[in-house]
Design a protein around this motif. Structure first.
Motif, PDB file in Angstrom:
ATOM      1  N   ILE A 313     -20.406  67.744 -12.002  1.00  0.00           N
ATOM      2  CA  ILE A 313     -21.577  67.771 -11.124  1.00  0.00           C
ATOM      3  C   ILE A 313     -22.839  67.463 -11.935  1.00  0.00           C
ATOM      4  O   ILE A 313     -23.050  68.015 -13.018  1.00  0.00           O
ATOM      5  N   LYS A 314     -23.666  66.584 -11.419  1.00  0.00           N
ATOM      6  CA  LYS A 314     -24.900  66.195 -12.104  1.00  0.00           C
ATOM      7  C   LYS A 314     -26.114  66.823 -11.416  1.00  0.00           C
ATOM      8  O   LYS A 314     -26.093  67.124 -10.221  1.00  0.00           O
ATOM      9  N   ALA A 315     -27.151  67.006 -12.192  1.00  0.00           N
ATOM     10  CA  ALA A 315     -28.409  67.508 -11.637  1.00  0.00           C
ATOM     11  C   ALA A 315     -29.047  66.448 -10.750  1.00  0.00           C
ATOM     12  O   ALA A 315     -29.024  65.252 -11.071  1.00  0.00           O
ATOM     13  N   GLU A 316     -29.620  66.904  -9.632  1.00  0.00           N
ATOM     14  CA  GLU A 316     -30.303  65.989  -8.710  1.00  0.00           C
ATOM     15  C   GLU A 316     -31.734  66.421  -8.427  1.00  0.00           C
ATOM     16  O   GLU A 316     -32.544  65.615  -7.954  1.00  0.00           O
ATOM     17  N   ASN A 317     -32.058  67.658  -8.714  1.00  0.00           N
ATOM     18  CA  ASN A 317     -33.397  68.181  -8.448  1.00  0.00           C
ATOM     19  C   ASN A 317     -34.426  67.399  -9.282  1.00  0.00           C
ATOM     20  O   ASN A 317     -34.333  67.378 -10.515  1.00  0.00           O
ATOM     21  N   PRO A 318     -35.406  66.756  -8.653  1.00  0.00           N
ATOM     22  CA  PRO A 318     -36.385  65.964  -9.404  1.00  0.00           C
ATOM     23  C   PRO A 318     -37.132  66.784 -10.462  1.00  0.00           C
ATOM     24  O   PRO A 318     -37.440  66.266 -11.545  1.00  0.00           O
ATOM     25  N   ASP A 319     -37.422  68.052 -10.149  1.00  0.00           N
ATOM     26  CA  ASP A 319     -38.123  68.899 -11.114  1.00  0.00           C
ATOM     27  C   ASP A 319     -37.252  69.146 -12.338  1.00  0.00           C
ATOM     28  O   ASP A 319     -37.738  69.142 -13.478  1.00  0.00           O
ATOM     29  N   TYR A 320     -35.961  69.363 -12.123  1.00  0.00           N
ATOM     30  CA  TYR A 320     -35.036  69.552 -13.248  1.00  0.00           C
ATOM     31  C   TYR A 320     -34.968  68.273 -14.087  1.00  0.00           C
ATOM     32  O   TYR A 320     -35.022  68.321 -15.319  1.00  0.00           O
ATOM     33  N   LYS A 322     -37.126  65.948 -14.408  1.00  0.00           N
ATOM     34  CA  LYS A 322     -38.403  65.691 -15.077  1.00  0.00           C
ATOM     35  C   LYS A 322     -38.606  66.617 -16.265  1.00  0.00           C
ATOM     36  O   LYS A 322     -39.220  66.228 -17.271  1.00  0.00           O
ATOM     37  N   ARG A 323     -38.085  67.843 -16.161  1.00  0.00           N
ATOM     38  CA  ARG A 323     -38.345  68.852 -17.195  1.00  0.00           C
ATOM     39  C   ARG A 323     -37.095  69.178 -18.024  1.00  0.00           C
ATOM     40  O   ARG A 323     -36.975  68.786 -19.174  1.00  0.00           O
ATOM     41  N   CYS A 324     -36.166  69.896 -17.432  1.00  0.00           N
ATOM     42  CA  CYS A 324     -35.015  70.406 -18.187  1.00  0.00           C
ATOM     43  C   CYS A 324     -34.174  69.291 -18.806  1.00  0.00           C
ATOM     44  O   CYS A 324     -33.697  69.405 -19.938  1.00  0.00           O
ATOM     45  N   ALA A 325     -33.988  68.207 -18.081  1.00  0.00           N
ATOM     46  CA  ALA A 325     -33.107  67.137 -18.552  1.00  0.00           C
ATOM     47  C   ALA A 325     -33.613  66.477 -19.826  1.00  0.00           C
ATOM     48  O   ALA A 325     -32.822  65.937 -20.608  1.00  0.00           O
ATOM     49  N   VAL A 326     -34.936  66.514 -20.043  1.00  0.00           N
ATOM     50  CA  VAL A 326     -35.508  65.853 -21.217  1.00  0.00           C
ATOM     51  C   VAL A 326     -36.107  66.843 -22.196  1.00  0.00           C
ATOM     52  O   VAL A 326     -36.784  66.458 -23.152  1.00  0.00           O
ATOM     53  N   CYS A 327     -35.842  68.135 -22.013  1.00  0.00           N
ATOM     54  CA  CYS A 327     -36.430  69.169 -22.870  1.00  0.00           C
ATOM     55  C   CYS A 327     -35.508  69.469 -24.045  1.00  0.00           C
ATOM     56  O   CYS A 327     -34.342  69.812 -23.854  1.00  0.00           O
ATOM     57  N   PHE A 328     -36.032  69.375 -25.268  1.00  0.00           N
ATOM     58  CA  PHE A 328     -35.188  69.577 -26.440  1.00  0.00           C
ATOM     59  C   PHE A 328     -34.931  71.052 -26.723  1.00  0.00           C
ATOM     60  O   PHE A 328     -34.157  71.386 -27.619  1.00  0.00           O
ATOM     61  N   LEU A 329     -35.546  71.954 -25.960  1.00  0.00           N
ATOM     62  CA  LEU A 329     -35.307  73.386 -26.147  1.00  0.00           C
ATOM     63  C   LEU A 329     -34.065  73.870 -25.416  1.00  0.00           C
ATOM     64  O   LEU A 329     -33.817  75.075 -25.339  1.00  0.00           O
ATOM     65  N   LYS A 330     -33.285  72.960 -24.879  1.00  0.00           N
ATOM     66  CA  LYS A 330     -32.118  73.344 -24.097  1.00  0.00           C
ATOM     67  C   LYS A 330     -31.238  74.344 -24.844  1.00  0.00           C
ATOM     68  O   LYS A 330     -30.756  75.312 -24.275  1.00  0.00           O
ATOM     69  N   GLY A 331     -31.015  74.139 -26.124  1.00  0.00           N
ATOM     70  CA  GLY A 331     -30.196  75.065 -26.879  1.00  0.00           C
ATOM     71  C   GLY A 331     -30.821  76.438 -27.025  1.00  0.00           C
ATOM     72  O   GLY A 331     -30.134  77.438 -27.225  1.00  0.00           O
ATOM     73  N   LEU A 332     -32.139  76.482 -26.935  1.00  0.00           N
ATOM     74  CA  LEU A 332     -32.880  77.740 -27.070  1.00  0.00           C
ATOM     75  C   LEU A 332     -33.062  78.422 -25.731  1.00  0.00           C
ATOM     76  O   LEU A 332     -33.182  79.647 -25.658  1.00  0.00           O
ATOM     77  N   CYS A 333     -33.071  77.647 -24.675  1.00  0.00           N
ATOM     78  CA  CYS A 333     -33.343  78.148 -23.331  1.00  0.00           C
ATOM     79  C   CYS A 333     -32.040  78.546 -22.648  1.00  0.00           C
ATOM     80  O   CYS A 333     -31.016  77.872 -22.786  1.00  0.00           O
ATOM     81  N   GLU A 334     -32.067  79.624 -21.875  1.00  0.00           N
ATOM     82  CA  GLU A 334     -30.878  80.090 -21.169  1.00  0.00           C
ATOM     83  C   GLU A 334     -30.717  79.448 -19.797  1.00  0.00           C
ATOM     84  O   GLU A 334     -29.828  79.832 -19.031  1.00  0.00           O
ATOM     85  N   GLN A 335     -31.547  78.455 -19.493  1.00  0.00           N
ATOM     86  CA  GLN A 335     -31.403  77.737 -18.235  1.00  0.00           C
ATOM     87  C   GLN A 335     -29.994  77.188 -18.087  1.00  0.00           C
ATOM     88  O   GLN A 335     -29.471  76.519 -18.974  1.00  0.00           O
ATOM     89  N   CYS A 336     -29.351  77.488 -16.970  1.00  0.00           N
ATOM     90  CA  CYS A 336     -28.013  76.980 -16.698  1.00  0.00           C
ATOM     91  C   CYS A 336     -27.751  77.120 -15.202  1.00  0.00           C
ATOM     92  O   CYS A 336     -28.527  77.764 -14.488  1.00  0.00           O
ATOM     93  N   PRO A 337     -26.681  76.533 -14.692  1.00  0.00           N
ATOM     94  CA  PRO A 337     -26.421  76.626 -13.252  1.00  0.00           C
ATOM     95  C   PRO A 337     -26.298  78.055 -12.734  1.00  0.00           C
ATOM     96  O   PRO A 337     -26.734  78.350 -11.620  1.00  0.00           O
ATOM     97  N   SER A 338     -25.725  78.961 -13.529  1.00  0.00           N
ATOM     98  CA  SER A 338     -25.579  80.331 -13.041  1.00  0.00           C
ATOM     99  C   SER A 338     -26.937  81.024 -12.914  1.00  0.00           C
ATOM    100  O   SER A 338     -27.177  81.761 -11.956  1.00  0.00           O
ATOM    101  N   LYS A 339     -27.822  80.770 -13.864  1.00  0.00           N
ATOM    102  CA  LYS A 339     -29.156  81.369 -13.788  1.00  0.00           C
ATOM    103  C   LYS A 339     -29.924  80.805 -12.593  1.00  0.00           C
ATOM    104  O   LYS A 339     -30.626  81.530 -11.892  1.00  0.00           O
TER     105      LYS A 339
END
Length: 396
Positions: A313-320, A322-339
């Protein structure tokens, strides 16, 4: 003479598990019940211990036995029994014994209030192979009972812990950091250091998740008020003198933008089973598009067919995007589908609180400036390299 062995040792050369094309299950998580004898103010899952409607919908003993057998056939070496409070199940001893006889290590999550001499004796005679994990809600009756929401809970917890100690059961402790017990932090850590099985500092819950079933908006509002602020979170993390060096190693391996891939984590590589027999990629993720009924699918089918489809499943939310998909803090951030599911009821909505916590850490570590947003940073590789190369002194 009775043969009391509960594990059969089979040489790898005789095992079918490592044949070409074999499907292996690394770990199985089973939520035995959502019911709990605590009513913790921060809890994302608990249902009342005497809720008969909830109890009637739970998996029965035979169903769980079958899951354990399927898992063993897939080479599973570890099962985690969690809840709610798993010791509320009247068949807990049966299920525990079955798992051990199948050769699986057992990880038991408990508040220790229901540890009896019989349970402690069982854990001593038939060791789980992994430390029992006990969550602590306070060091004194007033703080513990207030956090747990039950008068007299501390006394039962203390009795349970004393039984684990007296029977020589290997266990570790962790804490939910709450207003009721914050003042006892040093006392808790000093006590934890005296426990024989504690070879490192205890873990803490502090950025609390909302209710995983999205069934109580008022409870979610209360949970949000209990979360540490981003700056408080950084202050807690940096109490560990190895925080910076640990983050240097972590960032060098894992930090990069995830793109539109939602499941860049380990979700779906093992199997989590909720109290009612549904397979989930991780225990908090109860989105209806990412679960399946284990009455219709085997664990092998879930691993080989169902979960791979969910993980695509791929992200479709434009806000995601624009932000999460290109954010290099992904490894530091707990953002995930369950959250995202717990916070907003979707799979790909950015969780603002987690974003703020990640940015607070990145600023402390010197990877972004005060007014910067990490998703706007283009030289992120150079920044990570620079952070990794500096000495382990505390960042400014």
């Amino acid at each position: 003479m009775t043969d009391e062995r509960y594990v059969q040792v089979v040489p790898l050369s005789r095992s079918d598990l490592f044949k070409k094309g074999s499907v292996l299950l690394g770990k199985l998580d089973i939520e035995l019940t959502e019911r709990c004898n605590n009513r913790c103010i921060h809890c994302l899952i608990n249902q009342p211990e005497d809720d008969q409607n909830t109890a009637s919908r739970e998996m029965d003993t035979a169903f769980i036995h079958d899951l354990l057998r399927q898992a063993a056939d897939l080479g599973c070496m570890t099962v985690r029994f969690t809840g709610g409070e798993p010791l509320l199940r009247p068949d807990f001893v049966d299920l525990y014994t079955a798992a051990r006889k199948l050769g699986m290590f057992v990880i038991l999550f408990t508040n220790a209030r229901l540890i009896t001499p019989d349970i402690a004796s069982l854990l001593s005679r038939m060791p789980p192979g992994k430390p029992v994990e006990v969550t602590v809600y306070g060091m004194h009756p007033a703080s513990y009972d207030a956090a747990a929401g039950v008068k007299g809970a501390y006394d039962e917890f203390k009795q349970g812990v004393d039984l684990l100690l007296s029977y020589g059961i290997h266990f570790v402790v962790k804490q939910a950091l709450l207003p009721q017990n914050k003042a006892e932090l040093e006392e808790f850590e000093a006590w934890a250091a005296t426990i024989p099985g504690m070879d490192k500092s205890p873990g803490y819950s502090m950025n609390f998740d909302l209710r995983a079933r999205r069934d109580d908006p008022e409870k979610n509002d209360r949970i949000k008020k209990l979360r540490l602020t981003p700056d408080e979170t950084v202050a807690m993390l940096t109490r560990n003198p190895k925080y910076v060096s640990g983050m240097q190693e972590f960032c060098g391996k894992f930090m990069q933008p995830p793109g539109d891939t939602l499941f860049s984590c380990g979700a779906g590589h093992g199997v989590c089973v909720d109290a009612y027999g549904y397979a989930q990629m991780c225990l908090p993720l109860r989105h209806p598009d990412t679960i399946c009924d284990l009455r219709q699918y085997s664990l092998k089918e879930v691993l080989t067919n169902v979960f791979p489809e969910f993980r695509s499943i791929k992200a479709e939310n434009p806000d995601y995007l624009k932000r999460c998909a290109v954010c290099f803090l992904k490894g530091l951030c707990e953002q995930c589908p369950s959250k995202s599911w717990m916070e907003y009821g979707t799979l790909d909505t950015p969780v603002e609180y987690l974003c703020e916590v990640a940015h607070a850490q990145a600023r402390y570590l010197g990877m972004i400036g005060e007014e910067e947003h990490a998703w706007e940073v283009t030289d992120w590789k150079e920044r990570i390299d620079r952070f990794i190369s500096v000495s382990n002194e505390t960042p400014k």
